[in-house]
Structures are given as structure tokens and as C-alpha cells.
Design an enzyme around this catalytic site. Structure first.
Site, mmCIF file in Angstrom:
data_model
loop_
_atom_site.group_PDB
_atom_site.id
_atom_site.type_symbol
_atom_site.label_atom_id
_atom_site.label_comp_id
_atom_site.label_asym_id
_atom_site.label_seq_id
_atom_site.Cartn_x
_atom_site.Cartn_y
_atom_site.Cartn_z
ATOM 1 N N GLU A 46 -6.560 11.095 21.129
ATOM 2 C CA GLU A 46 -5.637 11.135 22.258
ATOM 3 C C GLU A 46 -6.360 11.658 23.507
ATOM 4 O OE1 GLU A 46 -1.234 13.226 23.053
ATOM 5 O OE2 GLU A 46 -2.476 13.812 21.326
ATOM 6 N N LYS A 116 2.906 6.978 24.280
ATOM 7 C CA LYS A 116 3.391 7.960 23.318
ATOM 8 C C LYS A 116 4.912 8.015 23.397
ATOM 9 C CE LYS A 116 2.294 12.736 21.883
ATOM 10 N NZ LYS A 116 1.374 13.868 22.179
ATOM 11 N N CYS A 170 -0.187 11.092 18.060
ATOM 12 C CA CYS A 170 -0.040 12.489 17.651
ATOM 13 C C CYS A 170 1.370 12.857 17.167
ATOM 14 C CB CYS A 170 -0.490 13.400 18.782
ATOM 15 S SG CYS A 170 -0.901 15.079 18.217
ATOM 16 N N THR A 482 -2.036 -9.520 -34.705
ATOM 17 C CA THR A 482 -1.540 -10.551 -35.614
ATOM 18 C C THR A 482 -0.035 -10.708 -35.428
ATOM 19 O OG1 THR A 482 -3.269 -10.090 -37.227
ATOM 20 C CG2 THR A 482 -1.294 -11.228 -38.028
ATOM 21 N N LYS A 608 3.207 -13.870 -27.690
ATOM 22 C CA LYS A 608 3.276 -12.626 -28.463
ATOM 23 C C LYS A 608 3.967 -11.522 -27.664
ATOM 24 C CE LYS A 608 -0.913 -13.550 -31.171
ATOM 25 N NZ LYS A 608 -2.283 -13.092 -31.512
#
Length: 646
Positions: A46, A116, A170, A482, A608
Site C-alpha cells: 500500500e 480502498k 489492507c 476378489t 466392484k
């Protein structure tokens, strides 16, 4: 922007109070340094052109003209720094008012001025003596003595290389609703904060948390630069705070209290942020509610081609994204994971009025972790550990090492122990279906897995209990189970724990258990090659069938899994990240080979995952068909495979 990354820098030049010429020299030096390093944008503090602590001099015409000339000079010099945007802090007069501005400069042009919003006037701050705040929707065209007028607006999105940029200054981020919150909803992906935040005891750590949380709330990158050496110490002290954050994580920060110029840089992952905004549907819902009718002023910065450089990613990529970092919070992180699993299992036992669990204990990692979680759960509920029925079921490939570790662990933990060899039953099954035991194929292997599951289910009936599944997330991703064998249980406690995390948690239990027998067994289990032990052992009795020889290193597959599930990245991008993460541990050819394996198996084994037992989610991703992952079982992997060079 390259490969979806936008490189940012935060710079803190040493300043001379009320000397725009000297300050402009330092800004240009750092601007040039950022450009040489390939930065797409660099932000300064700033009031960096004048210094923040000029006080009443801000209303002096000489200083204001010096600041204007400084901006014009930076703009001229930016012609020699193609491809990089500089965001510089300076006072800008518009009519009878003076504004504290972020000035976007690139390619010889001052493209935008962002004032700002919130002007602090409490404690050590008296900014309303000099600056005017801006009302909602403020816009202006500012004459800086250039052939064009510069747009100025409170809500402004600057487009650069396809990325949405925005700024706040800021105090703005300390406000209840920071401007960056709405700017993010309007399309800003990288927020720059130009600050002159003085240092006070404890303020820095609070600020870091504030920046992290704002970047997380905005699903954005947040680049913060605060004033440092050279600012007046008449009443305040400034320590030069430079921070780059992204979605709740600090990517880079500087060492404070330095008297020389400082700069930090990082590559912000715009592709990841865009994916999270798309996936987090409340982001779009919030935008619809909060910015309806509010259109930001958009400015596009056209950029000349910067010199082509080889792309080297400027950020750390963790090779083990599922594993807690080795920091001071390691204990807490591990305990949190364990407590999630324990709480899940405790609830399932409570609601089913079950005080008996049946677990197949192989002496491998997954079943070990499941057993440890079961013991912790029983202790929490005040249940007798004998209600945990650990069953070891040696088969054709079981080695003395794994069998011994399984028995030692169960005995040391005080659970009920049974050993049921499966050889005779499986041989009878081979005879029943006409399979030659000498043919050690998938039938040979899966018959053993299904026999073990049948035993566990039937014993659960005997003891009026339930079977606790042991399979982990990595195996689910690869389909390394499996079907209707170890794939099935009554509750899958490890369903969202990847293999790399299983290893880590098992080692953690070893370090924390306080029992040397348990510790020794657990560490040996960690060191044992991962194997389903379905093929007979080698002649020397060691494990012959090693999983990682067949499907690839689990640390690679877990890395692929994280970036496929968490971010939906392309294979090309995953390769880029893997090369950075693993360095020389694997060649690019090896990474490509196993990535192809992962993609093929991940797509083809979805069936699965479509019928998984219940199991708790513990991290940011899981594969439950009822939770995070709904995928057709017949989806084609060809598009993904086509992106991976052979």
C-alpha cells in the site's frame, strides 16, 4: 499462465518516506526481477510509490505530482517487462477527493485503479484525514495526464492471460464482509492485497490465519504484500509481510524484519481452483444470491509474448498427499483420523447391539489397522476385547513371517484368536469344480479369497457378530479385491483409507502403543512386502507374490488417485505434478506406465465399487457409491489413456 498455473509474486521494496523517485527505482527493480523469474503478476505494498507514513504530506501538491510521475515512469518501464502485471500502491486525486489505490500496470499502460473501500480511523489509524472511502458501485474515469483515461472502480475484475484478478487494500480484508468475497463471486481467481499493516505482538499469526481463511472462503489465491523497511518509525513499526495463499494453504511467505528488498513467488493452481468452484455447488448459489444485479467493471490486459522459458513448477508438490505432514501437529492429525474410524465403528456396534466382531487377520497392513481400530473401539465402549474374534486362515501362499506376526499381535492385544487353515476346503472345492491345483490362475487365487470370506461370515453367524472388512481405498481404486471375497463385509472400516495412510497409521500405533511386543510386530508388518499371499512362497519361504510388482507402487497410485478424485485433473497435468513430486525416484517412462495401469483399472473395476459395504469417509475423497463417487461401470477409459504418451 502455463499448465493451468498462474505465477504470482509479492514484493516489499525498501522505501524512503515522501520520495517517489527513490521508491519508484526500487519498485522497478523488483518488477524486473519478477519478470525475469516468469511471474505473471507482482504486487507491492500500500502506498509503495510514496511510502505509507507520509501523514499530512499526502495533501501536498508536490508529493501528489511526484506520485503521478512515478506511476507514469513505472508504466513506461513495464514495456520492457512483457507478460507481467505490476500492482502498485499510490495516492490518486479525483476532483476534490484523494483515494488510496491499487494501480494495475502492464505493457506500458496503466490499466486500472482500484480504490480502498474501508478507511480505518481507530487506534493507531487516522486514514480518513487523507483518504476518501468509496460508496458501493463507485466508478470513474481518471485523467492521469495520459492519452487515455484510466478506469477506476470499487468492483473491478482485471483479465490477464485468461485469469480473473482483483485487488483490495489492507483494512478491506479485516472488514466483516471483505470486498474480495464478492469479487471472488464475480470471477476473481487471484486476489491481491496491498497493505501497510504495522507490527504488533501476536498480530502476524492472526494475519496468517485471516489470509488462509479468506483464500479458503473465496476458493481463490490470495497474494499479500505489506510495507516494511524504510517506513517511518515515529509511532509505528513495519516488518514487510509477504504471503501467498491458495484455498486455505500458505504457499510462500518471507522472512520478516529484513532491511533489503524482498520478493516471494509461487505458482497458483488456477485449474484446481476452478474445479473446486465448479464442484462446490454452493459457490455458484452464493454468487447468484450475493451479486445479483452487481456487474463488476471488467478490464482486459492484452499482453505481448514474453520470452519462452522451460516451465519449472514453482511450488512444492507432496508425493504423499494423503499422509499428514511431519510437523508439530502430527500426533493430533493421526489421532483425528483414528477417532473418526473409532466413532464410526462404535456407532455401528451400538445401533446393531453387537458386541462381537469377526476379523480376518493375515499379518498384513490392512487387517492390522482394522484390528487396532477394533481394539480402540471396544476399549472406548467398555467392551471385552475377547469379543473381537481374530481369525488367521493360512493358505497356499501364507508365509511364516505373516502368520507369526498375526498370532503375536492378536495374543498381545488380548483378543480371541482362531486359526483355520483353508487348504483342505479349497482343494475340495477344486475337485468339485474340476480345477487343476497346478494351474495357479485367477480361479486358484480367488477360490482362496472367497473361502476365507465364507469362513468369516459363518463364524459371525456363530458368535452373533459382524464381519469387519479390512480392504482399503487404494485397493478399491484399482479393483485389487476378489469380488464377493475380500471385497465383501458387513462394515468396511478402511474403505476411505489409502494404502500410504495405512502404512503411516500402523507405524504411528507402533510408536504410541507402549508395548514392545506389539511395537516389534507392527514395525515388521510395515516392512513386510504387500501381498495377498495366494501363490505359494518362494523356495526360501519368503513372499513370492508381491502386489506392487503386479499393479505398481502404491505411492504412485495413491498420488494418481488423489488428483483424479480431488481435482479431476487430466493425465497430462498429473504427469507434470508427479514429475515434480517424485523427482528422480521414478523416471517419466515409469510414471507414465503406471498411470496407464491406474486409468485402465480405475475405469474397468468400477463395478466392484458400485456395491460396497458401508464404511466411513475420513478425508477429502472416497469411493462410496452412496457418497462421493457415482460412476457408470461401463464408462470408457480411452479418452484418458489417449492423453498419456506411450
Amino acid at each position: 499462465m502455463q499448465y493451468g498455473f498462474y505465477r504470482v509474486a509479492a514484493a516489499a521494496p525498501k522505501v524512503t518516506v515522501a520520495d517517489p523517485v527513490a521508491n519508484t527505482d526500487e519498485i522497478i527493480e523488483l518488477f524486473r526481477q519478477a519478470n525475469r523469474s516468469g511471474a505473471d503478476a507482482v504486487v507491492f505494498p500500500e502506498m509503495s510509490v510514496t511510502a505509507y507514513t507520509c501523514g499530512e504530506l499526502f495533501h501536498n501538491a508536490t508529493l501528489l505530482e511526484g506520485a503521478r510521475q512515478g506511476l507514469l515512469r513505472i508504466a513506461r518501464e513495464s514495456l520492457t517487462m512483457p507478460g507481467t502485471v505490476g500492482i502498485v500502491g499510490a495516492p490518486v486525486r479525483v476532483g476534490a477527493a484523494l483515494y488510496n489505490c491499487a494501480c494495475f500496470i502492464a505493457e506500458g499502460v496503466i490499466h486500472a485503479l482500484v480504490p480502498k473501500t474501508y478507511i480505518p480511523n481507530y487506534n493507531e489509524f487516522y486514514e480518513k484525514r487523507w483518504w476518501k472511502g468509496v460508496p458501493a458501485g463507485f466508478r470513474a474515469e481518471v485523467d492521469l495526464g495520459l492519452p487515455y483515461r484510466v478506469p477506476m472502480a470499487q468492483h473491478m475484475i482485471i483479465r490477464h492471460k485468461g485469469v480473473g484478478l482483483a485487488a483490495e487494500i489492507c483494512e478491506d480484508v479485516w472488514s466483516t464482509i471483505p470486498p474480495s468475497s464478492r469479487l471472488a463471486l464475480q470471477g476473481a481467481e487471484v486476489i491481491f492485497n496491498l497493505s501497510a499493516s504495522d507490527d504488533l505482538i501476536g498480530k502476524y499469526n492472526y494475519l496468517l490465519q485471516l489470509i488462509k481463511m479468506q483464500s479458503a472462503r473465496c476458493l481463490s489465491a490470495y497474494v499479500y504484500s505489506s510495507a516494511g523497511f524504510g517506513e517511518s518509525s515515529t509511532d509505528l513499526v513495519f516488518d514487510a509481510k509477504l504471503v501467498v495463499a491458495e484455498n486455505g494453504t500458505i504457499l510462500a511467505k518471507n522472512r520478516r524484519w529484513q532491511s533489503a528488498n524482498q520478493i516471494v513467488m509461487a505458482d497458483t493452481d488456477i485449474e484446481a481452483l476452478r474445479r473446486d468452484r465448479l464442484h462446490t455447488t454452493t459457490f455458484a448459489d452464493c454468487a447468484e444470491r450475493e451479486i445479483a444485479g452487481r456487474q463488476p467493471l471488467e478490464v482486459v490486459i492484452e499482453h505481448n509474448s514474453a520470452p519462452k522459458r522451460p516451465f519449472e513448477l514453482m511450488r512444492k508438490v507432496d508425493a504423499h498427499p494423503f499422509v499428514p505432514a511431519n510437523d508439530e501437529h502430527l500426533h493430533d492429525r493421526c489421532e483425528e483420523i483414528i477417532n473418526i474410524q473409532v466413532a464410526a465403528l462404535a456407532q455401528r456396534l451400538n445401533v446393531t447391539h453387537t458386541s462381537n466382531l469377526v476379523i480376518g487377520i493375515s499379518g498384513g497392513l490392512d487387517s492390522t489397522l482394522a484390528l487396532l481400530i477394533a481394539v480402540r473401539t471396544f476399549d472406548r465402549l467398555g467392551l471385552d476385547r475377547k469379543g473381537i474374534h481374530g481369525i488367521t486362515m493360512p493358505g497356499f501362499g501364507t508365509t511364516g513371517r505373516t502368520r507369526s506376526n498375526a498370532l503375536i499381535l492378536m495374543e498381545a492385544l488380548g483378543v480371541s484368536t482362531r486359526e483355520i487353515p483353508i487348504g483342505p476346503a479349497v482343494n475340495q472345492h477344486f475337485a468339485d469344480i474340476g480345477h487343476d491345483p497346478a494351474v495357479q490362475d485367477v480361479t486358484y487365487e480367488n477360490s482362496q479369497a472367497r473361502e476365507r470370506t465364507q469362513i468369516l461370515m459363518d463364524v459371525a453367524n456363530q458368535v452373533n457378530g459382524m464381519v469387519l472388512g479390512t480392504g482399503d481405498l487404494s485397493e478399491l481404486a484399482l479393483g485389487w479385491a476378489t469380488y464377493n471375497g475380500d471385497h465383501m463385509s458387513m462394515y468396511g472400516i478402511n474403505a476411505s483409507v489409502p494404502k500410504t495412510l495405512v502404512v503411516h497409521l500402523t507405524r504411528y500405533f507402533a510408536m504410541e502403543c507402549g508395548d514392545e511386543r506389539i511395537r516389534t510386530a507392527l514395525l515388521d508388518i510395515v516392512d513386510t512386502p504387500i501381498s495377498p499371499e495366494l501363490i505359494p512362497a518362494a523356495a526360501d519361504g519368503t513372499i513370492k507374490q508381491k502386489t506392487e510388482d503386479l499393479v505398481g507402487p502404491y505411492e504412485l497410485h495413491d498420488f494418481f488417485l488423489y488428483y483424479v478424485l480431488r481435482y479431476g485433473f487430466t493425465p497430462e497435468r498429473i504427469l507434470l505434478l508427479a514429475r515434480k513430486a517424485f523427482g528422480e525416484a521414478y523416471t517419466e517412462d515409469v510414471i507414465r506406465h503406471w498411470l496407464r495401469t491406474f486409468m485402465r483399472r480405475f475405469f474397468r473395476q468400477q463395478f466392484k465399487r458400485s456395491c460396497l459395504p458401508d464404511g466411513p469417509k475420513i478425508g477429502s475423497v472416497c469411493l462410496s457409491p452412496r457418497g462421493d463417487w457415482r460412476m457408470p461401470s461401463d464408462a470408457s477409459p480411452d479418452l484418458w489413456l489417449s492423453e498419456i504418451p506411450k
